[in-house]
Design an enzyme around this catalytic site. Structure first.
Site, PDB file in Angstrom:
ATOM      1  N   PRO A  24       0.777  -1.247   0.000  1.00 51.16           N
ATOM      2  CA  PRO A  24       0.000   0.000   0.000  1.00 51.16           C
ATOM      3  C   PRO A  24       0.806   1.295   0.000  1.00 51.16           C
ATOM      4  O   PRO A  24       0.851   2.040   0.971  1.00 51.16           O
ATOM      5  CB  PRO A  24      -0.826  -0.135   1.286  1.00 51.16           C
ATOM      6  CG  PRO A  24       0.033  -0.953   2.194  1.00 51.16           C
ATOM      7  CD  PRO A  24       0.729  -1.939   1.286  1.00 51.16           C
ATOM      8  N   CYS A  25       1.417   1.595  -1.134  1.00 51.82           N
ATOM      9  CA  CYS A  25       2.159   2.842  -1.271  1.00 51.82           C
ATOM     10  C   CYS A  25       1.236   4.058  -1.177  1.00 51.82           C
ATOM     11  O   CYS A  25       1.691   5.159  -0.887  1.00 51.82           O
ATOM     12  CB  CYS A  25       2.958   2.860  -2.571  1.00 51.82           C
ATOM     13  SG  CYS A  25       2.005   2.494  -4.054  1.00 51.82           S
ATOM     14  N   HIS A  26      -0.062   3.855  -1.373  1.00 50.86           N
ATOM     15  CA  HIS A  26      -1.016   4.970  -1.235  1.00 50.86           C
ATOM     16  C   HIS A  26      -1.114   5.444   0.214  1.00 50.86           C
ATOM     17  O   HIS A  26      -1.591   6.542   0.470  1.00 50.86           O
ATOM     18  CB  HIS A  26      -2.400   4.571  -1.765  1.00 50.86           C
ATOM     19  CG  HIS A  26      -3.046   3.443  -1.025  1.00 50.86           C
ATOM     20  ND1 HIS A  26      -2.739   2.114  -1.281  1.00 50.86           N
ATOM     21  CD2 HIS A  26      -3.966   3.434  -0.026  1.00 50.86           C
ATOM     22  CE1 HIS A  26      -3.449   1.338  -0.484  1.00 50.86           C
ATOM     23  NE2 HIS A  26      -4.203   2.117   0.295  1.00 50.86           N
TER      24      HIS A  26
END
Length: 170
Positions: free
Chosen positions: A128-130
């Site tokens: 989850p780079c978001h």
């Protein structure tokens, strides 16, 4: 080069493409990406091969799943892999700053390098780079577009940009 099996399908955030091989999921791509996957000439369409990643991604995007149980096989440098592995530790509904991510990998002064590795993440959403935001709480950089990043964070209950995202730091 191994053949990758892929499918492109509609989702609540637009078309997604998932590519897998015998090791695991190699790529998740948005309709538009800052960095495209290389070697696509070796990709073969096979919707059945990506059935499980597609199912889990759609469950997540409908708010029915918070964690993924998938075999992941990202390819990158040792540093990138370290950053991507650490992304998986950011809990659903939480955010970390780039500085926090750098500190977690034991490289507190490598904020820019961490940001670059984050931007090259081949498995967004699942890794989850978001959930990584600016040190001031601002939504910054996302290969799938800032509106998509905001939508993913909203799905997880993170306040919109007008609210104090920084208050949610772990």
């Amino acid at each position: 080069m191994n053949t990758l099996y892929y499918d492109r399908f509609d989702s609540p955030i637009g078309a997604l493409t998932v590519a897998v091989d015998h090791v695991g999921v190699r790529h998740i791509l948005f309709a538009e990406n800052r960095h495209d996957a290389k070697g696509r000439e070796h990709w073969q369409r096979d919707p059945d091969a990506v059935a499980e990643p597609r199912r889990q991604l759609l469950q997540y995007l409908r708010g029915e799943r918070q964690e993924f149980q998938l075999e992941l096989a990202p390819v990158g440098t040792e540093f990138q892999l370290q950053v991507w592995h650490t992304l998986a530790q950011i809990p659903f509904g939480a955010t970390w700053s780039y500085r926090q991510l750098a500190e977690r990998i034991g490289r507190p002064t490598a904020t820019r390098a961490v940001g670059a590795a984050n931007g090259r993440n081949p498995l967004p959403i699942v890794l989850p780079c978001h959930r990584v935001i600016g040190n001031n709480g601002a939504l910054t950089g996302f290969g799938g577009s800032l509106p998509t990043k905001a939508a993913l964070l909203k799905l997880e209950g993170v306040p919109s940009e007008g609210e104090r995202v920084a208050d949610l730091f772990v």
